[in-house]
Design an enzyme around this catalytic site. Structure first.
Site, PDB file in Angstrom:
ATOM      1  CD  GLN A  40      11.364   6.253  -7.881  1.00 40.79           C
ATOM      2  OE1 GLN A  40       9.816   5.825  -7.380  1.00 40.79           O
ATOM      3  NE2 GLN A  40      11.189   7.148  -8.021  1.00 40.79           N
ATOM      4  CB  SER A 122      12.257  -0.761  -3.084  1.00 40.89           C
ATOM      5  OG  SER A 122      11.167   0.416  -2.317  1.00 40.89           O
ATOM      6  CG  LEU A 123       7.379   0.132  -6.971  1.00 42.49           C
ATOM      7  CD1 LEU A 123       5.819   0.429  -6.505  1.00 42.49           C
ATOM      8  CD2 LEU A 123       7.751   1.095  -8.456  1.00 42.49           C
ATOM      9  NE  ARG A 147       6.376   2.667  -1.282  1.00 42.42           N
ATOM     10  CZ  ARG A 147       7.409   2.573  -2.135  1.00 42.42           C
ATOM     11  NH1 ARG A 147       7.788   2.653  -3.420  1.00 42.42           N
ATOM     12  NH2 ARG A 147       8.855   1.785  -1.793  1.00 42.42           N
ATOM     13  CG  HIS A 231      13.803   2.779   1.398  1.00 46.13           C
ATOM     14  ND1 HIS A 231      12.525   1.861   1.465  1.00 46.13           N
ATOM     15  CD2 HIS A 231      13.753   2.128  -0.361  1.00 46.13           C
ATOM     16  CE1 HIS A 231      11.805   1.438   0.521  1.00 46.13           C
ATOM     17  NE2 HIS A 231      12.510   1.645  -0.916  1.00 46.13           N
ATOM     18  CD  GLN A 280       8.423  -1.247   0.468  1.00 45.03           C
ATOM     19  OE1 GLN A 280       7.815  -0.377  -0.314  1.00 45.03           O
ATOM     20  NE2 GLN A 280       8.527  -2.631  -0.073  1.00 45.03           N
TER      21      GLN A 280
END
Length: 342
Positions: A40, A122-123, A147, A231, A280
């Site tokens: 993202q 991340s994503l 998510r 996060h 995560q």
């Protein structure tokens, strides 16, 4: 390229998995590409236009399939959607995932792109797991939708914020977050490169640590346009519900080596991949460690596979001797193919 997935470690505490990070403990994969999948923040209006124009069958199929799974016209959104549409977490995350998958499928299916290893920021870790055969594409799309929905719900309950701190070491930023007198939760969310660290938490606390960072000599403190404090421990409340979604999906062992942005080192099994996706949510992105592990393994070139060029910048700053390529548009894809970096 052939490889051997190391035997799974003892299942258990996430902190133990982080503690045993050791790039030198893995066999090297020399002279082959690392496919890096963005997360993202890489989205932009029209980000799939070049893919549908050049690869209407392969890339188009991936985008259409993802749209059917979501029940939205995702291909249309990724071509003509507005910045406001793409700023909604529930749209942003599936869209970035789908464009990353579409880019990879076009390069793999039509040009034989065969990376030695994959990693996702991340994503982007979901995209990497699909590329490695750990997750089915439909399951990845459903998980990312769940998510993003859960994260957005946290954003509605908490006045959160995120800021990038440029020009201070991560250790200095960590110390500023721990300093007394902070009005709320603030933690390091992203270790992106040596001199760029992202903080996340409650708005007042992030603002205060940003001020302290400026006083401590940071070159810049840049507030990020996000809808929730990703996060950090504020996301811990959604872990059980997301874990239930993870348990409904099958996770295979990787067919291509995967570097996790949760630990910064190799994913050894499908079971570990499942655990790391849960961790995560509230854990920091250790992208700097990913790049250090890739360098130690002899990987290269570094190919950002999907929208944007954020990861290309991190790679150039961290591994200056490496060749770095992006696939952000037709021009960059053409340069990648001409260079034979696959």
């Amino acid at each position: 390229m052939s490889f051997t997935i190391p035997a799974p470690g003892v299942p258990g505490v996430f902190e133990e998995e982080v503690a045993r990070r050791d790039p030198a403990a893995e066999p090297p994969h020399t002279g082959s590409a690392l496919a890096m999948f963005p997360g993202q923040g890489s989205q932009r209006p029209g980000m799939a236009q070049h893919l549908l124009a050049r690869y209407p069958d392969s890339a188009g199929r991936v985008l259409r399939d993802a749209g059917r799974t979501l029940g939205v016209p995702l291909a249309e959104i990724c071509v003509s959607g507005t910045a406001e549409q793409l700023a909604q977490t529930e749209i942003t995350q599936p869209a970035v995932l789908a464009v990353g998958l579409a880019t990879y499928e076009a390069l793999r299916g039509e040009h034989g792109f065969t990376p030695a290893a994959v990693a996702g920021h991340s994503l982007g870790e979901y995209t990497a797991l699909v590329a490695a055969g750990v997750l089915a594409p439909d399951d990845a799309v459903r998980l990312v939708l769940r998510r993003s929905t859960l994260m957005a719900e946290v954003g509605k309950r908490v006045v959160g914020a995120m800021s990038a701190v440029v020009g201070l070491s991560s250790a200095r930023v960590e110390a500023l977050c721990r300093q007394g007198g902070t009005p709320g939760v603030v933690e390091v969310a992203n270790y992106n490169e040596e001199w760029q660290t992202v903080i996340s938490g409650e708005f007042a606390a992030v603002t205060e640590v940003g001020r302290r960072a400026g006083d401590a000599g940071a070159e810049r403190v840049v507030p990020l346009r996000v809808s929730a404090p990703f996060h950090c421990s504020l996301m811990r409340e959604i872990e059980p519900e997301f874990a239930a979604a993870l348990d409904r999906c099958s996770f295979a062992d990787p067919r291509i080596p995967v570097l996790s942005s949760v630990t910064g080192t190799w994913v050894r099994s499908g079971a570990q991949a499942r655990r790391l996706l849960r961790a995560q949510l509230a854990g920091p992105v250790r992208w700097l460690d990913v790049l250090h592990t890739a360098r130690a393994a002899g990987l290269g070139p570094y190919v950002e596979t999907g929208p944007g060029r954020v990861l290309s910048g991190f790679a150039r700053h961290t591994v200056p001797e490496a060749t770095v390529r992006s696939t952000n548009d037709t021009r960059h894809i053409t340069a990648l193919l001409r260079a034979g970096a696959h």
